[in-house]
Design an enzyme around this catalytic site. Sequence first.
Site, PDB file in Angstrom:
ATOM      1  N   ARG A   1     -57.919 -19.077 -25.229  1.00 32.60           N
ATOM      2  CA  ARG A   1     -58.625 -17.809 -25.461  1.00 32.60           C
ATOM      3  C   ARG A   1     -59.895 -18.028 -26.271  1.00 32.60           C
ATOM      4  O   ARG A   1     -60.252 -17.227 -27.141  1.00 32.60           O
ATOM      5  CB  ARG A   1     -57.718 -16.799 -26.166  1.00 32.60           C
ATOM      6  CG  ARG A   1     -56.435 -16.487 -25.433  1.00 32.60           C
ATOM      7  CD  ARG A   1     -56.697 -15.852 -24.063  1.00 32.60           C
ATOM      8  NE  ARG A   1     -55.429 -15.556 -23.404  1.00 32.60           N
ATOM      9  CZ  ARG A   1     -54.790 -16.394 -22.601  1.00 32.60           C
ATOM     10  NH1 ARG A   1     -55.314 -17.593 -22.329  1.00 32.60           N
ATOM     11  NH2 ARG A   1     -53.656 -16.070 -22.042  1.00 32.60           N
TER      12      ARG A   1
ATOM     13  N   SER B   1     -53.561  -7.407 -24.606  1.00 34.47           N
ATOM     14  CA  SER B   1     -52.913  -8.142 -25.695  1.00 34.47           C
ATOM     15  C   SER B   1     -53.810  -8.118 -26.928  1.00 34.47           C
ATOM     16  O   SER B   1     -54.949  -8.579 -26.866  1.00 34.47           O
ATOM     17  CB  SER B   1     -52.636  -9.586 -25.272  1.00 34.47           C
ATOM     18  OG  SER B   1     -51.769  -9.613 -24.161  1.00 34.47           O
TER      19      SER B   1
ATOM     20  N   GLU C   1     -57.263 -10.553 -31.066  1.00 38.22           N
ATOM     21  CA  GLU C   1     -58.101 -11.013 -29.964  1.00 38.22           C
ATOM     22  C   GLU C   1     -59.428 -10.257 -29.839  1.00 38.22           C
ATOM     23  O   GLU C   1     -60.451 -10.852 -29.559  1.00 38.22           O
ATOM     24  CB  GLU C   1     -57.335 -10.913 -28.632  1.00 38.22           C
ATOM     25  CG  GLU C   1     -56.315 -12.009 -28.419  1.00 38.22           C
ATOM     26  CD  GLU C   1     -55.951 -12.160 -26.940  1.00 38.22           C
ATOM     27  OE1 GLU C   1     -56.772 -11.778 -26.086  1.00 38.22           O
ATOM     28  OE2 GLU C   1     -54.856 -12.667 -26.653  1.00 38.22           O
TER      29      GLU C   1
END
Length: 337
Positions: free
Chosen positions: A166, A237, A333
């Site tokens: 990520r 998420s 995130e």
Amino acid sequence: MSLNDLPLPSACDLAPLHTLGLVSQARALHVLERAEQLPAILQSGSGPLHILGGGSNLVPAAQVEGTVLKVELKGRTLLGEDEYAWYVAAAAGENWHEFVMWTLAQGWPGLENLALIPGTVGAAPIQNIGAYGVELKDRFCALTALSLEDGASCVFTPEQCAFGYRDSIFKQGQAGRWLISEVLFRLPKRWEAKLDYGDLAARLAGQTPTGQAVAEAVMAARSSKLPDPAQLGNAGSFFHNPIVSAELAADLASAHPGMPVFPQAGGQAKLAAGWLIEQAGWKGRRLGPVGMYEKQALVLVNHGGADASHVAALMAAVQADVLQRFGVALTPEPVWW
């Protein structure tokens, strides 16, 4: 292009332009439809410049200072092929899921495990999006980016992008310096379905695993767990799955039977943030107008009327409880404006 050719920027309600749907206003917003517009926009702005794609990984402040630049660059094409792969390019403003489904309709599999991920093509390399055992870097060939200093164009190779979990150079050393304008993908002709993650194999039992079939299974799996942002505001998420040492993971698994642990290279292990959050008591729990989704504890949802301060309060509460119970720090995130 000169400043006189640009439409005047206008104040803008950002709530419908990002998937969390938070109360947020931008003082000025430009829409980028052609790359050659960028130098003039850079000259016209004052304060920080915020790049907006699909808004699926974003927590904007109630009042966003500076200028928001909405990327609407369009186009997708087959640039070439050889005996091993198709080389397919897409402009940054293309919807990611629609692009995935278009490639499959052309008979070019490879991106099916990444179906139904929200956002745009241009945002995908920044986050190195991934799902069901496939990451963007696995299908990436190169990208073109425009300098946010003068609009100059530059090509980035996979090595230069420094992809990680990520992560990419566009979130690290080059953060805020580039606007990705086009991405080139390498889609393999010697394709094999990747079904060894999640419940994809079970969903495809008895079927021929074509790219289209895999995409449909992925969409069904995602829809069963994740809310539609059009119905319930969310950014997907919300926390990274934490990477810890293999020793710590083993200790935690011993103390907490049933804890999912995924071995990684270099003596590390990945933990499931959603499992940690659920065990800490936050699945389906609300704090004011926001909460953690009742079907997937990893997803932070906006039940209506929330702003960034509500998200920050819930994030801090979840992080504190997970840290207290497991000694593991969770990292969010989304990008914060």
